[in-house]
Design a protein around this motif. Structure first.
Motif, mmCIF file in Angstrom:
data_model
loop_
_atom_site.group_PDB
_atom_site.id
_atom_site.type_symbol
_atom_site.label_atom_id
_atom_site.label_comp_id
_atom_site.label_asym_id
_atom_site.label_seq_id
_atom_site.Cartn_x
_atom_site.Cartn_y
_atom_site.Cartn_z
ATOM 1 N N MET A 40 -5.706 6.411 4.640
ATOM 2 C CA MET A 40 -4.869 6.015 3.417
ATOM 3 C C MET A 40 -4.733 4.511 3.279
ATOM 4 O O MET A 40 -5.403 3.883 4.551
ATOM 5 C CB MET A 40 -3.629 5.995 4.058
ATOM 6 C CG MET A 40 -2.263 5.274 3.796
ATOM 7 S SD MET A 40 -0.801 5.896 4.941
ATOM 8 C CE MET A 40 -1.411 4.411 6.516
ATOM 9 N N GLU A 41 -4.665 4.095 2.148
ATOM 10 C CA GLU A 41 -4.825 2.505 2.028
ATOM 11 C C GLU A 41 -3.147 1.458 1.949
ATOM 12 O O GLU A 41 -2.532 2.351 1.157
ATOM 13 C CB GLU A 41 -5.725 1.712 1.068
ATOM 14 C CG GLU A 41 -5.984 -0.097 1.025
ATOM 15 C CD GLU A 41 -6.573 0.061 0.440
ATOM 16 O OE1 GLU A 41 -6.644 -1.389 -0.360
ATOM 17 O OE2 GLU A 41 -7.878 1.197 -0.876
ATOM 18 N N THR A 42 -3.023 0.619 2.896
ATOM 19 C CA THR A 42 -1.423 0.016 2.753
ATOM 20 C C THR A 42 -1.837 -0.977 1.755
ATOM 21 O O THR A 42 -2.459 -2.296 1.678
ATOM 22 C CB THR A 42 -0.788 -0.019 3.694
ATOM 23 O OG1 THR A 42 -0.873 1.304 4.002
ATOM 24 C CG2 THR A 42 0.494 -0.820 3.161
ATOM 25 N N ASN A 43 -0.878 -1.524 0.470
ATOM 26 C CA ASN A 43 -0.716 -2.916 -0.076
ATOM 27 C C ASN A 43 0.250 -3.075 -1.121
ATOM 28 O O ASN A 43 1.940 -1.663 -1.266
ATOM 29 C CB ASN A 43 -2.439 -2.933 -1.503
ATOM 30 C CG ASN A 43 -2.751 -2.191 -2.174
ATOM 31 O OD1 ASN A 43 -1.609 -0.853 -2.555
ATOM 32 N ND2 ASN A 43 -3.655 -0.936 -1.708
ATOM 33 N N ALA A 44 -0.135 -3.990 -1.209
ATOM 34 C CA ALA A 44 1.499 -4.507 -2.384
ATOM 35 C C ALA A 44 1.167 -4.352 -4.144
ATOM 36 O O ALA A 44 0.383 -5.393 -4.154
ATOM 37 C CB ALA A 44 1.850 -6.439 -2.424
ATOM 38 N N THR A 45 1.613 -2.654 -4.499
ATOM 39 C CA THR A 45 0.806 -2.852 -5.272
ATOM 40 C C THR A 45 1.142 -3.145 -6.644
ATOM 41 O O THR A 45 2.241 -4.072 -6.620
ATOM 42 C CB THR A 45 1.561 -1.096 -6.208
ATOM 43 O OG1 THR A 45 1.045 -0.613 -4.581
ATOM 44 C CG2 THR A 45 0.487 -0.357 -7.367
ATOM 45 N N GLY A 46 0.707 -4.177 -7.565
ATOM 46 C CA GLY A 46 0.316 -5.185 -8.441
ATOM 47 C C GLY A 46 0.731 -6.821 -8.389
ATOM 48 O O GLY A 46 1.590 -7.017 -9.436
#
Length: 215
Positions: A40-46
């Protein structure tokens, strides 16, 4: 990528069976469990601005991307009791009510779309998510979910609190129910009148109506 939806329609949960190299992007908090072969990787997509725009539409600022290094299962569920459906996107656009988007293919473009100033200033802002592209999409409802083909109807009226999603081929107009007396006495606020050819998904319960009952 195979999937199975269990415990329908009140407490639905989807199990996605992922092969090596496959990925799925999900809302923050939607994950129930996953095999250790899935990362799992968490990020602010876009980027910041797009994530901020999506958060205005009722979704989380950060999203989780799950990737399978080897075959394994990922389980997802919505925060509210209700149903889940799978929709296979094929180079198309679907509008999803804020809060109903659960997960989708990493290649899908998810952005917020304002439902109109009249709906916003009426106190029931209709913020929609515009989902575009090709790949699997999972959306949830509060209560049971029903798909209605409106192609053979002149128009179709849905309370804004009961909208889950609708196809891009459908036109909609947000309006009040009658005059002031109808608004006060009917217990209804704003409705969407749909027309055209396509499918509208509705839910059997409304979060707003439930909160009003509690208050």
């Amino acid at each position: 990528m195979e999937h199975e939806i269990s415990n329908r329609p009140s407490f639905s949960m989807v199990t996605v069976s992922m092969e090596r190299g496959e990925s799925l992007r999900a809302e923050s908090g939607a994950m129930v469990s996953h095999d250790t072969s899935i990362d799992m990787e968490t990020n602010a997509t876009g980027g910041f601005l797009k994530s901020l725009s999506r958060s205005f539409g009722g979704e989380s600022f950060f999203q989780n991307t799950f990737r399978a290094s080897n075959p394994g299962d990922l389980k997802l569920a919505a925060p509210l009791p209700g149903d889940l459906i799978h929709y296979g996107m094929t180079d198309e656009t679907l509008y999803v009510q804020s809060g109903s988007y659960i997960a989708g293919d990493e290649s899908l473009d998810v952005d917020s779309s304002f439902g109109g100033a009249k709906s916003f200033f009426g106190g029931e802002g209709l913020f929609l998510l515009r989902v575009t592209g090709t790949g699997p999409l999972f959306i949830s409802s509060y209560g049971a979910i029903e798909a209605i083909d409106i192609s053979d109807r002149d128009s179709f009226v849905v309370d804004t609190g009961h909208i889950v999603a609708f196809e891009d081929s459908v036109d909609f107009d947000v309006r009040r129910v009658g005059g002031l007396k109808s608004v006060i006495a009917s217990g209804e606020g704003l409705v969407c009148e749909f027309s055209g050819d396509g499918t509208v998904w509705i839910q059997s319960r409304s979060q707003g109506a439930f909160l009003a009952w509690l208050l």
